[in-house]
Motif scaffolding. Structure first.
Motif, PDB file in Angstrom:
ATOM      1  N   TYR A   1       0.837  -1.226   0.016  1.00  0.00           N
ATOM      2  CA  TYR A   1      -0.060   0.217  -0.225  1.00  0.00           C
ATOM      3  C   TYR A   1       1.063   1.297  -0.050  1.00  0.00           C
ATOM      4  N   HIS A   2       0.228   2.471  -0.397  1.00  0.00           N
ATOM      5  CA  HIS A   2       0.956   3.622  -0.569  1.00  0.00           C
ATOM      6  C   HIS A   2       0.534   4.298   0.647  1.00  0.00           C
ATOM      7  N   PRO A   3       1.384   4.459   1.750  1.00  0.00           N
ATOM      8  CA  PRO A   3       0.874   5.294   3.144  1.00  0.00           C
ATOM      9  C   PRO A   3       0.633   6.780   2.814  1.00  0.00           C
ATOM     10  N   GLY A   4       1.529   7.311   1.801  1.00  0.00           N
ATOM     11  CA  GLY A   4       1.253   8.806   1.718  1.00  0.00           C
ATOM     12  C   GLY A   4      -0.160   9.051   1.140  1.00  0.00           C
ATOM     13  N   GLY A   5      -0.534   8.311   0.130  1.00  0.00           N
ATOM     14  CA  GLY A   5      -1.905   8.153  -0.518  1.00  0.00           C
ATOM     15  C   GLY A   5      -3.048   7.957   0.477  1.00  0.00           C
ATOM     16  N   ALA A   6      -2.892   7.554   1.712  1.00  0.00           N
ATOM     17  CA  ALA A   6      -3.872   7.365   2.565  1.00  0.00           C
ATOM     18  C   ALA A   6      -3.669   8.354   3.827  1.00  0.00           C
ATOM     19  N   ASP A   7      -2.723   9.599   3.678  1.00  0.00           N
ATOM     20  CA  ASP A   7      -2.420  10.321   4.855  1.00  0.00           C
ATOM     21  C   ASP A   7      -1.858   9.729   5.818  1.00  0.00           C
ATOM     22  N   LEU A   8      -0.969   8.677   5.670  1.00  0.00           N
ATOM     23  CA  LEU A   8      -0.140   7.987   6.811  1.00  0.00           C
ATOM     24  C   LEU A   8       1.431   8.164   6.526  1.00  0.00           C
ATOM     25  N   THR A   9       1.655   7.810   7.684  1.00  0.00           N
ATOM     26  CA  THR A   9       3.222   7.867   7.666  1.00  0.00           C
ATOM     27  C   THR A   9       3.692   6.252   8.405  1.00  0.00           C
ATOM     28  N   VAL A  10       4.631   5.642   7.864  1.00  0.00           N
ATOM     29  CA  VAL A  10       5.114   4.404   8.347  1.00  0.00           C
ATOM     30  C   VAL A  10       6.372   4.662   8.871  1.00  0.00           C
ATOM     31  N   VAL A  11       6.780   4.434  10.206  1.00  0.00           N
ATOM     32  CA  VAL A  11       8.085   4.543  10.549  1.00  0.00           C
ATOM     33  C   VAL A  11       8.609   2.848  10.876  1.00  0.00           C
ATOM     34  N   ASP A  12       9.691   2.621   9.674  1.00  0.00           N
ATOM     35  CA  ASP A  12       9.908   1.245   9.534  1.00  0.00           C
ATOM     36  C   ASP A  12      10.953   0.723  10.475  1.00  0.00           C
ATOM     37  N   LEU A  13      10.662   0.246  11.349  1.00  0.00           N
ATOM     38  CA  LEU A  13      11.635  -0.250  12.468  1.00  0.00           C
ATOM     39  C   LEU A  13      12.461  -1.775  12.000  1.00  0.00           C
ATOM     40  N   ASP A  14      13.375  -1.756  11.734  1.00  0.00           N
ATOM     41  CA  ASP A  14      14.138  -3.114  10.977  1.00  0.00           C
ATOM     42  C   ASP A  14      14.775  -3.925  12.033  1.00  0.00           C
ATOM     43  N   ASN A  15      14.757  -3.638  13.177  1.00  0.00           N
ATOM     44  CA  ASN A  15      15.537  -4.616  13.846  1.00  0.00           C
ATOM     45  C   ASN A  15      15.174  -4.306  15.681  1.00  0.00           C
ATOM     46  N   ALA A  16      15.423  -5.178  16.421  1.00  0.00           N
ATOM     47  CA  ALA A  16      15.007  -5.040  17.843  1.00  0.00           C
ATOM     48  C   ALA A  16      15.793  -3.649  18.616  1.00  0.00           C
ATOM     49  N   ALA A  17      17.004  -3.360  18.052  1.00  0.00           N
ATOM     50  CA  ALA A  17      17.344  -2.049  18.549  1.00  0.00           C
ATOM     51  C   ALA A  17      16.607  -0.915  18.144  1.00  0.00           C
ATOM     52  N   ALA A  18      16.120  -0.949  16.870  1.00  0.00           N
ATOM     53  CA  ALA A  18      15.341   0.257  16.268  1.00  0.00           C
ATOM     54  C   ALA A  18      14.159   0.311  17.178  1.00  0.00           C
ATOM     55  N   VAL A  19      13.538  -0.864  17.210  1.00  0.00           N
ATOM     56  CA  VAL A  19      12.239  -0.741  18.079  1.00  0.00           C
ATOM     57  C   VAL A  19      12.206  -0.167  19.222  1.00  0.00           C
ATOM     58  N   ALA A  20      13.419  -0.410  20.190  1.00  0.00           N
ATOM     59  CA  ALA A  20      13.758  -0.319  21.641  1.00  0.00           C
ATOM     60  C   ALA A  20      14.047   1.364  21.548  1.00  0.00           C
ATOM     61  N   TRP A  21      14.605   1.773  20.553  1.00  0.00           N
ATOM     62  CA  TRP A  21      14.843   3.200  20.367  1.00  0.00           C
ATOM     63  C   TRP A  21      13.422   3.975  20.490  1.00  0.00           C
ATOM     64  N   ALA A  22      12.761   3.449  19.454  1.00  0.00           N
ATOM     65  CA  ALA A  22      11.270   4.332  19.120  1.00  0.00           C
ATOM     66  C   ALA A  22      10.329   4.080  20.405  1.00  0.00           C
ATOM     67  N   ARG A  23      10.690   3.151  21.182  1.00  0.00           N
ATOM     68  CA  ARG A  23       9.918   3.050  22.307  1.00  0.00           C
ATOM     69  C   ARG A  23      10.318   4.199  23.621  1.00  0.00           C
ATOM     70  N   LYS A  24      11.599   4.299  23.463  1.00  0.00           N
ATOM     71  CA  LYS A  24      12.192   5.428  24.236  1.00  0.00           C
ATOM     72  C   LYS A  24      11.775   6.902  23.891  1.00  0.00           C
ATOM     73  N   THR A  25      11.699   6.934  22.383  1.00  0.00           N
ATOM     74  CA  THR A  25      11.922   8.223  21.784  1.00  0.00           C
ATOM     75  C   THR A  25      10.501   8.801  21.190  1.00  0.00           C
ATOM     76  N   LEU A  26       9.683   7.687  20.470  1.00  0.00           N
ATOM     77  CA  LEU A  26       8.502   8.430  20.021  1.00  0.00           C
ATOM     78  C   LEU A  26       7.281   8.137  20.713  1.00  0.00           C
ATOM     79  N   PRO A  27       6.393   9.160  20.319  1.00  0.00           N
ATOM     80  CA  PRO A  27       4.981   8.624  21.041  1.00  0.00           C
ATOM     81  C   PRO A  27       4.343   7.653  20.494  1.00  0.00           C
ATOM     82  N   PRO A  28       3.631   6.779  21.408  1.00  0.00           N
ATOM     83  CA  PRO A  28       3.032   5.503  21.073  1.00  0.00           C
ATOM     84  C   PRO A  28       2.143   5.669  19.798  1.00  0.00           C
ATOM     85  N   THR A  29       1.876   4.559  19.124  1.00  0.00           N
ATOM     86  CA  THR A  29       0.753   4.889  17.996  1.00  0.00           C
ATOM     87  C   THR A  29       0.501   3.293  17.709  1.00  0.00           C
TER      88      THR A  29
END
Length: 296
Positions: free
Chosen positions: A95-123
């Motif tokens: 799917y095309h996220p921008g065409g649905a007015d969405l943004t996907v933050v693609d977290l490719d590994n466990a370290a990236a997921v851990a960073w997001a959980r500490k840094t970004l608002p939950p969604t």
């Protein structure tokens, strides 16, 4: 592919269009189907000479060419004869996220997921093979390798449909919008800024402290460059980051210098050759080289 599998993918796509989600078939390797003959190559055809749709513009071709730009919410298009071959080859739905007015933050590994959980608002989150997709309401420019293991997919990008996910969808926060700008200000390592044709090539004059043979280094580099160059539709920036990180990791035990900046310039050039803007390519390779050093 069995008829049952193909029909199931098409049903999923049709259901998504009812929510306003632009969709497209993806091959088993998660890439889009190839462009048709009229839209392939540098010679202007039905699409006006934009084989990878790096620039916005119309395409009157009825086939699902140009990856994210082919995504549609029209059921008649999805079930048309021009799209039948693509569904026969499909391995999943994109799917095309921008065409649905969405943004996907693609977290490719466990370290990236851990960073997001500490840094970004939950969604809303969707599990992936190696990490997670975090879905925010609101569109922005797409960027690869904004930090190790993190891509932003929105406008001019596609993502795999892996299910609706869990949790409420939060409005796109400033923290996500600022990620590319933060990376733009990261000082690049010396030697990877200039694209001068007179730059040095890798040899023992720039790698006096490398423990590897020249054949070993050049073979590894060429294999990595080949991986970047085949990413003509999407993902060349992320691939360049991965190649840089892998190559730097191979030299972690060398006393140095190993001429990694010179190798990095080759990776940057390969990414630029398939359409990655040079500032993004420099950022991805710089992060890959320095990330491997930090990880050792």
């Amino acid at each position: 592919m069995t008829h049952e599998r193909r029909d199931a993918l098409l049903r999923t796509a049709l259901n998504l269009t009812q929510t306003g989600m632009p969709v497209l078939p993806l091959r088993k390797g998660k890439g889009p189907v190839g462009n048709c003959l009229s839209c392939s190559g540098p010679t202007p055809g039905l699409c006006g000479g934009r084989p990878n749709m790096k620039h916005a513009g119309p395409c009157i071709c009825p086939a699902p060419c140009h990856a994210w730009a082919a995504a549609t919410t029209n059921p008649a298009v999805l079930t048309s004869p021009a799209w039948a071959r693509a569904w026969r080859e499909a391995g999943t739905v994109g799917y095309h996220p921008g065409g649905a007015d969405l943004t996907v933050v693609d977290l490719d590994n466990a370290a990236a997921v851990a960073w997001a959980r500490k840094t970004l608002p939950p969604t809303r989150t969707v599990p992936t093979t190696r990490g997670e997709h975090w879905i925010y309401q609101g569109a922005m420019a797409s960027h690869n390798a904004v930090r190790p293991g993190v891509d932003i997919k929105s406008r001019t990008a596609y993502a795999r449909w892996l299910g609706p996910g869990a949790g409420p969808t939060t409005d796109l926060p400033a923290a996500v919008r600022a990620l590319p700008e933060k990376e733009e200000t990261t000082p690049p390592r010396p030697g990877v800024v200039s694209s001068s044709p007179d730059r040095a090539t890798w040899d023992r004059t720039v790698a006096t402290g490398c423990r590897h043979t020249e054949r070993f280094v050049r073979t590894g580099l060429e294999r990595g460059l080949a991986l970047v160059r085949v990413r003509t539709e999407q993902g060349a920036g992320s691939q360049a980051f991965g190649v840089a990180r892998f190559i730097a990791g191979q030299h972690a035990a060398c006393p140095g210098p190993c001429g990694l900046d010179t190798l990095g310039r080759d990776i940057i050039d390969a990414a630029v050759s398939v359409g990655v803007p040079e500032p993004y390519a420099v950022r991805a390779v710089t992060n890959g080289l320095s990330g491997a050093v930090r990880a050792t």
